[in-house]
Design an enzyme around this catalytic site. Structure first.
Site, mmCIF file in Angstrom:
data_model
loop_
_atom_site.group_PDB
_atom_site.id
_atom_site.type_symbol
_atom_site.label_atom_id
_atom_site.label_comp_id
_atom_site.label_asym_id
_atom_site.label_seq_id
_atom_site.Cartn_x
_atom_site.Cartn_y
_atom_site.Cartn_z
ATOM 1 C CG ASP A 9 -1.615 1.225 1.504
ATOM 2 O OD1 ASP A 9 -2.281 1.700 0.570
ATOM 3 O OD2 ASP A 9 -1.512 1.758 2.631
ATOM 4 C CG ASP A 11 -1.207 7.783 0.626
ATOM 5 O OD1 ASP A 11 -0.067 7.986 0.170
ATOM 6 O OD2 ASP A 11 -2.246 8.164 0.067
HETATM 7 MG MG MG Z 1 -2.887 3.115 3.530
#
Ligand code: MG
Ligand code: ZN
Length: 192
Positions: A9, A11
């Site tokens: 992922d 952020d």
């Molecule tokens: Mg995230």
């Protein structure tokens, strides 16, 4: 026989979770993110980014700004000898904004479309893959394709794990303090 991969992922996992990254100046890698990607590169597994960026659908930032941020991320890593084998983004939202980005897509995590797209492009064996992320939606996407998941305690991870894990529909296979610890765990496993 497909290739093994580690999905990241963005952020809260590779970079600080600061809300919508609507300007390049707001984007910062987390400590040791580069080391973590470098470890994956050295392991022979593919390193693939999978990120929801509904800020595009919501009109908070353009697809161009999103592309510029992701390009900067790739360059920041490259400067330190780390590389991503693929970058996959969902810019959609099912109810916010206007078409074409307002759409019920197959790629907004927890849906697994980004993972399937990466697998098709790179010949991945998703049963040998692990997704590392900071939200329950990351765990669900991993489970949907038969991959494992690691929840990192950066970004939303610590709050989700400490206060909301009773609501998780899919438990993580492992919980790690940060991305580096997550990658260490994945690489230390003998079988996928
Ligand atoms: Mg995230
Ligand atoms: Zn999508």
């Amino acid at each position: 026989m497909g290739r093994p991969a580690i999905f990241f992922d963005r952020d809260g996992t590779l970079s600080y979770e600061i809300g919508y990254v609507n300007h390049l100046s707001r984007f910062r890698l987390l400590p040791y993110a580069v080391d973590a990607v470098r470890l994956v590169n050295a392991s022979g597994r593919l390193a693939v980014l999978v990120t929801n960026q509904a800020g595009v659908a919501r009109g908070y930032f353009s697809a161009e700004v999103l592309a510029a941020v992701n390009s900067a991320l790739v360059l920041m890593l490259k400067d330190e000898g780390a590389y991503l084998d693929g970058v996959y983004v969902c810019p959609h939202h099912p109810t916010e904004g206007a078409p074409p980005y307002r759409t019920v897509c197959d790629c907004r995590k927890p849906r697994p479309g980004l993972l399937y797209r990466a697998a098709a492009d790179h010949g991945l064996d998703l049963a040998q893959a692990t997704l590392i992320g900071d939200k329950p939606s990351d765990l669900v996407a991993a489970r949907a394709v038969g991959a494992r998941s690691v929840l990192v305690l950066t970004g939303y991870g610590r709050g989700e794990w400490e206060h909301r894990r009773s609501t998780f529909t899919v438990p993580p296979d492992h919980v790690a303090d940060d991305l580096c610890a997550a990658v260490d765990w994945v690489l230390s496993r003998r079988s996928p």
